[in-house]
Design an enzyme around this catalytic site. Structure first.
Site, PDB file in Angstrom:
ATOM      1  N   LYS A   1       0.920  -0.974  -0.045  1.00 25.56           N
ATOM      2  CA  LYS A   1       0.024   0.081  -0.056  1.00 25.56           C
ATOM      3  C   LYS A   1       0.764   1.141   0.126  1.00 25.56           C
ATOM      4  O   LYS A   1       1.986   1.417   0.657  1.00 25.56           O
ATOM      5  CB  LYS A   1      -0.885  -0.101   1.150  1.00 25.56           C
ATOM      6  CG  LYS A   1      -2.042   1.001   1.226  1.00 25.56           C
ATOM      7  CD  LYS A   1      -2.776   0.956   2.629  1.00 25.56           C
ATOM      8  CE  LYS A   1      -3.701   2.034   2.628  1.00 25.56           C
ATOM      9  NZ  LYS A   1      -4.536   1.785   3.844  1.00 25.56           N
TER      10      LYS A   1
ATOM     11  N   SER B   1      -9.661   1.954   2.769  1.00 29.78           N
ATOM     12  CA  SER B   1      -8.835   2.787   2.075  1.00 29.78           C
ATOM     13  C   SER B   1      -7.851   1.856   1.405  1.00 29.78           C
ATOM     14  O   SER B   1      -7.213   2.325   0.320  1.00 29.78           O
ATOM     15  CB  SER B   1      -7.871   3.854   3.043  1.00 29.78           C
ATOM     16  OG  SER B   1      -7.153   3.107   3.882  1.00 29.78           O
TER      17      SER B   1
ATOM     18  N   SER C   1      -9.819  -0.626   7.157  1.00 33.37           N
ATOM     19  CA  SER C   1      -9.534  -0.260   5.729  1.00 33.37           C
ATOM     20  C   SER C   1      -8.701  -1.521   5.238  1.00 33.37           C
ATOM     21  O   SER C   1      -8.300  -1.461   3.957  1.00 33.37           O
ATOM     22  CB  SER C   1      -8.327   0.761   5.751  1.00 33.37           C
ATOM     23  OG  SER C   1      -9.105   1.969   5.543  1.00 33.37           O
TER      24      SER C   1
HETATM   25  N1  GLN Z   1     -13.105   4.367   6.412  1.00 33.21           N
HETATM   26  C1  GLN Z   1     -12.643   4.533   7.700  1.00 33.21           C
HETATM   27  C2  GLN Z   1     -12.000   6.349   7.430  1.00 33.21           C
HETATM   28  O1  GLN Z   1     -12.487   6.844   6.688  1.00 33.21           O
HETATM   29  C3  GLN Z   1     -11.556   3.922   8.016  1.00 33.21           C
HETATM   30  C4  GLN Z   1      -9.997   3.931   7.030  1.00 33.21           C
HETATM   31  C5  GLN Z   1      -9.146   3.288   7.751  1.00 33.21           C
HETATM   32  O2  GLN Z   1      -9.324   2.282   8.343  1.00 33.21           O
HETATM   33  N2  GLN Z   1      -7.639   3.701   7.157  1.00 33.21           N
HETATM   34  O3  GLN Z   1     -11.495   6.789   8.204  1.00 33.21           O
END
Ligand code: GLN
Length: 482
Positions: A75, A150, A174
């Site tokens: 990532k 994400s 994410s």
């Molecule tokens: N969807 C959540 C956010 O927008 C979690 C994102 C994540 O786990 N990095 O913060």
């Protein structure tokens, strides 16, 4: 070759069925042929082939480990030496890291071949990969839909079998949410299990690096190389790393599975519920006992998260100022304007929204009402899990309330977007390990079963996931054409 798991590829390399160079070239060709998915921000073809050639040498000399010569994608939140590390943001769109994150270094030391860096929501803020400065990414099961986020690029790349495994990070879901939406396996380890050194910080008390792969066996193999104490990360925990792979086949007799009623309330799509309930029956058939449990404060996890995470983000992201590294506005006339313009032009809308809410929540006069209150609720959520784990070994439920949604469907409504993480966020607030494994389909789109365990119970969690993957083949299904 690409339909094989890491375990199978490792066996194939050891047996000399193919070389790492051949395998790496195959991955690179598939990445090249599927650029429309937009799963990658950077492809490191030349260095990948060099690393693969070196891996082949080690294989030839009998000096290879289980991961030697296996391609991986990181990532784009993990710092990689001499390679762009953008974090999906314009503000880091020119940042070439001078060092490797610990995760990157350990997997490289294990002989893995880095083929590229994957697309992601900007600074990992999102659930759909739509906040990336590099554009949205597509779900290979239905390219008009999001892959989740994400870690959307990692999920899309593994689901489309462009790479056998990829890293991700999970602050509120994410890793698990995109794994669920793309029909693959995704593990968020216990907070502190995997080093955060060199992983661009979003919300430091919640962020945890993990793995997206086809099977829980593959996750076990990669986690063993990735986990462990790191003196460079003061929150990494000095706990021995068990042999996750050897523990995969431990007996599940007497397993007690907690099924929280709060995971099956309004908002959960019936077809998702049906697939998850069926998976629970598979476990019952294997001798597990299903126990109804309560997580009374679960509904508070989303509002709690959206105070804690933005607060920490507003502090972490203050380092991006246009002065030391990253994007710098061309048109600033003085220092103050340089800060303002560089950040104004460098950050996208969602990141600005988080910085503003976080700064507000931390400001004098509001700190007690928001941040302090959120920390107290966080403790209550933690206590809920502690009570539940006194009774059962693991908790199971859906990973997400719906399967993958359409690109653009939720971008105008942040609250609906935030609610996609309703089942995943609690594990981050409590620091618990959790995995999502494919358990069927809803309207031809993959559904994920989430399993949450107690702190540092990854070995048990992976064994439980593996036992299901021995009984079923959902995880072996690839999207048509891939
Ligand atoms: N969807 C959540 C956010 O927008 C979690 C994102 C994540 O786990 N990095 O913060």
């Amino acid at each position: 070759m690409h339909s094989r798991t890491v375990a199978e590829l490792s066996a194939g390399l050891a047996a000399g069925d193919f070389s790492s160079v051949e395998l790496t070239r195959h991955c690179l060709e598939r990445i090249e042929a599927n650029t429309r998915l937009n799963a990658f921000i950077t492809v490191t073809a030349d260095t990948a082939l060099e690393t693969a050639a070196h891996a082949d040498k080690l294989l030839g000399q009998g000096k290879a480990g289980p991961l030697t010569g296996i391609p991986i994608a990181h990532k784009d939140i993990f710092c990689t030496r001499d390679v762009l590390t953008s974090c999906g943001s314009r503000i880091l769109s020119n940042f070439v890291s001078p060092y490797n994150a610990t995760v990157v270094q350990r997997l490289s030391d294990a002989g893995m071949v880095l083929v590229g860096k994957t697309n992601m929501d900007e600074f990992a803020m999102g659930s759909s990969n739509e906040t990336s400065w590099y554009g949205n990414c597509h779900n290979p099961w239905d390219e008009s839909r999001v892959p989740g986020g994400s870690s959307g690029g990692s999920a899309s790349a593994v689901a489309a079998r462009l790479v056998p495994v990829a890293t991700g990070t999970d602050t509120g879901g994410s890793i698990r949410q995109p794994a669920a939406l793309t029909g693959i396996t995704g593990l968020k380890p216990t907070y502190g299990r995997v080093s955060r050194y060199g992983m661009v910080a979003f919300a430091s008390s919640l962020d945890q690096g993990g793995i997206l792969a086809v099977s829980s066996e593959d996750v076990a193999i990669v986690l063993a190389a990735m986990a462990g104490f790191d003196p460079r990360d003061s929150t990494s925990v000095d706990e021995p790393v068990p042999d996750y792979h050897a523990a995969l086949n431990t007996e599940l007799a007497g397993l007690r599975i907690g099924v929280p009623q709060q995971f099956f309330e309004e908002g959960l799509e019936p077809a998702v519920e049906a697939a998850v309930r069926e998976a629970l029956e598979v476990y019952r058939g294997m001798g597990a006992q299903l126990v109804e449990v309560e997580l009374p404060n679960l509904a508070l996890s989303v509002p709690t998260y959206y105070v804690v995470a933005p607060a920490e983000a507003s502090s972490n992201l203050s380092r991006f100022d246009g002065v030391r590294f990253g994007y710098r506005s061309e048109s600033a006339k003085d220092l103050h304007e340089l800060y303002r313009k560089s950040r104004g032009e460098g950050f996208g809308a969602e990141v600005k929204r988080r910085i503003m809410t976080g700064t507000y929540a931390l400001s004098a006069g509001y700190y007690d009402a928001y941040y302090l209150k959120a920390q107290k609720v966080r403790r209550l959520i933690n206590d809920d899990f502690r009570n539940v784990f006194a009774e059962v070994d693991v908790v199971m439920g859906p990973t997400t309330p719906t399967p993958a949604f359409g690109i653009g469907d939720k971008t105008d409504d942040p609250i609906t977007m935030y609610l996609n993480d309703i089942y995943t966020i609690a594990a981050n607030l409590a620091g618990l390990p959790a995995i999502s494994i494919p358990c069927g389909f809803a309207d031809e789109l993959p559904v994920g079963l989430q399993i949450i365990a107690g702190h540092f119970a990854e070995a048990r969690l992976l064994a439980i996931a593996h036992s299901y993957q021995r009984e079923t083949d959902w995880h072996r299904r690839a999207p048509a054409g891939f």
